[in-house]
Design a protein around this motif. Structure first.
Motif, PDB file in Angstrom:
ATOM      1  N   PHE A   1       0.831  -1.205   0.000  1.00 21.89           N
ATOM      2  CA  PHE A   1       0.000   0.000   0.000  1.00 21.89           C
ATOM      3  C   PHE A   1       0.867   1.257   0.000  1.00 21.89           C
ATOM      4  O   PHE A   1       0.613   2.215  -0.735  1.00 21.89           O
ATOM      5  N   THR A   2       1.902   1.255   0.837  1.00 23.26           N
ATOM      6  CA  THR A   2       2.791   2.411   0.898  1.00 23.26           C
ATOM      7  C   THR A   2       3.533   2.606  -0.419  1.00 23.26           C
ATOM      8  O   THR A   2       3.642   3.722  -0.939  1.00 23.26           O
ATOM      9  N   THR A   3       4.040   1.499  -0.957  1.00 29.22           N
ATOM     10  CA  THR A   3       4.812   1.570  -2.194  1.00 29.22           C
ATOM     11  C   THR A   3       3.950   2.017  -3.363  1.00 29.22           C
ATOM     12  O   THR A   3       4.399   2.775  -4.234  1.00 29.22           O
ATOM     13  N   ALA A   4       2.685   1.565  -3.386  1.00 31.06           N
ATOM     14  CA  ALA A   4       1.797   1.957  -4.480  1.00 31.06           C
ATOM     15  C   ALA A   4       1.592   3.463  -4.520  1.00 31.06           C
ATOM     16  O   ALA A   4       1.422   4.043  -5.603  1.00 31.06           O
ATOM     17  N   MET A   5       1.610   4.111  -3.362  1.00 33.54           N
ATOM     18  CA  MET A   5       1.477   5.570  -3.318  1.00 33.54           C
ATOM     19  C   MET A   5       2.584   6.256  -4.119  1.00 33.54           C
ATOM     20  O   MET A   5       2.371   7.285  -4.757  1.00 33.54           O
ATOM     21  N   HIS A   6       3.774   5.650  -4.075  1.00 31.30           N
ATOM     22  CA  HIS A   6       4.948   6.263  -4.724  1.00 31.30           C
ATOM     23  C   HIS A   6       5.155   5.765  -6.153  1.00 31.30           C
ATOM     24  O   HIS A   6       5.685   6.498  -6.998  1.00 31.30           O
ATOM     25  N   LEU A   7       4.776   4.513  -6.424  1.00 32.71           N
ATOM     26  CA  LEU A   7       5.008   3.955  -7.757  1.00 32.71           C
ATOM     27  C   LEU A   7       3.856   4.212  -8.723  1.00 32.71           C
ATOM     28  O   LEU A   7       3.948   3.844  -9.893  1.00 32.71           O
ATOM     29  N   ALA A   8       2.779   4.812  -8.239  1.00 31.17           N
ATOM     30  CA  ALA A   8       1.741   5.266  -9.171  1.00 31.17           C
ATOM     31  C   ALA A   8       2.380   6.256 -10.142  1.00 31.17           C
ATOM     32  O   ALA A   8       3.166   7.122  -9.735  1.00 31.17           O
ATOM     33  N   PRO A   9       2.094   6.144 -11.434  1.00 33.01           N
ATOM     34  CA  PRO A   9       2.802   6.977 -12.415  1.00 33.01           C
ATOM     35  C   PRO A   9       2.531   8.476 -12.305  1.00 33.01           C
ATOM     36  O   PRO A   9       3.285   9.273 -12.850  1.00 33.01           O
TER      37      PRO A   9
END
Length: 406
Positions: free
Chosen positions: A331-339
């Motif tokens: 969840f945390t990583t998705a916040m940053h890896l969203a384009p």
């Protein structure tokens, strides 16, 4: 009337509580299945459809709802989802047949998506960047907390009252959560003007940007191999404990403890990320420990379990707890890896979609292996294969993270 932002309690805690109230609707059904079969004349297959409806909704609509949440506004989507779940549950208390209950369950599934998709983005804008990892650890716990509460409270409420009262009580819980969000979580207008302007360009560019970026695919497939094995193990624990001679109540209690222990890993992941652990390190640690604990819980030597029943229970609890490192990190990583900022909810929706694929496919896969082998002794091969794939996906997450930080 505009909502009032709380000066004491950070809005992110209200969002986490809203997620727990939504997950209660996922966990409310298993304890009620025997009563529903008895009073509504449902078959076991029909009960299975009720259980899987939320996962099917996520598989079909996860990405679509994520795209919509980015455009409609995160808080508005969350409020809509909570009210949809509240009304569906309350009306469901008056259901007199399977078809009616299934249709309302489908609406609950859509409401659940409308809560789960925007919540990470709302949390992100409610906390300081240094606090995001720790708070997302708590958000990653919303499903095990709600599931455990449903497994623990459901049998008591159902024994004392009825399934209709259980449905009404959880509908009221979601309505109260919606009121708390309306009062204490800031409105979308000022906070998301820039994102909304980008979203207004249309859903096709945002969808294309999400699907051609490696980050969303890596976190989504990573979530799939996690959720598939977690649901495959936890979903059959009552059956396994029943075969071992334990009572239904004790089997339910032990399963609830295993589900709740997942919260420990989620919270630990938030703290570890805050202290400097990389996402890849958290993910790989989680996958390795899940593989080892599942091996201890299920492997047999000479036709006999490697460990006694109590130690196998501890191993499964550790399987769930250490596995909690994975969802909080993703969840945390998705916040940053969203384009882009305008595709955060779209990325979370894509991740939720693949998570539902795992939850839907994991239990049948575990069951098929058990039936083919005549027992649960090779379950560790299923989980081990998923852990190896997850470990490799974590390498890709690490590379994307390194490029992002370069």
């Amino acid at each position: 009337m505009e909502p009032v932002t709380s000066r004491g309690l950070n809005p992110s805690w209200i969002i986490v509580a809203a997620g727990v109230s939504a997950s209660l609707h996922v966990g409310k059904l298993p304890p009620a299945v025997p009563l529903l079969q008895q009073q509504l004349g449902m078959s076991l297959v029909q009960a299975g459809f009720l259980l899987s409806t939320v996962q099917v909704a996520g598989m079909v609509l996860g990405l679509v709802v994520g795209l919509g949440a980015d455009k409609w506004g995160l808080r508005r989507s969350l409020l809509t989802g909570l009210m949809m779940m509240a009304l569906s549950s309350m009306v469901g208390a008056a259901a007199t047949d399977f078809t009616w209950l299934l249709a309302l369950r489908a609406l609950e599934g859509l409401g659940f998506l409308l809560v789960a998709m925007p919540a990470p983005g709302l949390i992100r804008r409610s906390v300081k960047p240094s606090e995001l990892g720790a708070r997302m650890g708590w958000w990653g716990s919303y499903m095990p907390i709600g599931s455990a509460m449903g497994l623990l409270l459901g049998p008591w409420v159902l024994q004392a009252t009825s399934w209709q009262t259980w449905w009404l009580a959880l509908g009221c819980t979601s309505a109260l959560a919606a009121y708390a969000v309306w009062r204490m979580v800031p409105a979308d207008a000022a906070a998301t003007a820039a994102v909304a302007a980008t979203a207004d360009e249309g859903w096709r560019p945002r969808l294309a940007l999400t699907l051609r970026s490696p980050g969303p695919w890596l976190v989504s497939l990573g979530f799939m191999v996690y959720s598939g094995q977690w649901m495959g193990i936890v979903g059959f624990l009552p059956t396994l404990y029943s075969e071992a001679g334990l009572s239904a109540k004790l089997a339910g209690l032990l399963t609830a403890v295993v589900a709740a222990s997942n919260m420990l890993g989620n919270v630990a992941a938030g703290r570890l990320l805050h202290r400097g652990w990389s996402p890849a390190r958290c993910l790989q640690t989680g996958y390795v420990l899940m593989g080892l604990t599942a091996l201890l819980a299920y492997v047999q030597i000479g036709g006999e379990p490697l460990a006694p029943l109590w130690l196998r229970f501890v191993a499964v609890a550790l399987f769930s707890a250490t596995g909690g490192l994975i969802p909080a990190t993703l969840f945390t990583t998705a916040m940053h890896l969203a384009p882009s900022q305008a595709t955060v909810s779209t990325t979370v929706g894509f991740m939720q979609q693949w998570s539902c694929v795992g939850q839907f496919a994991g239990p049948p896969l575990v069951a098929a292996v058990a039936m083919q082998m005549g027992g649960w002794q090779f379950t560790w091969l299923v989980t081990g294969s998923m852990c190896v794939l997850g470990w490799l996906l974590a390498l890709g997450v690490g590379r994307c993270w390194s490029r992002l930080r370069a």
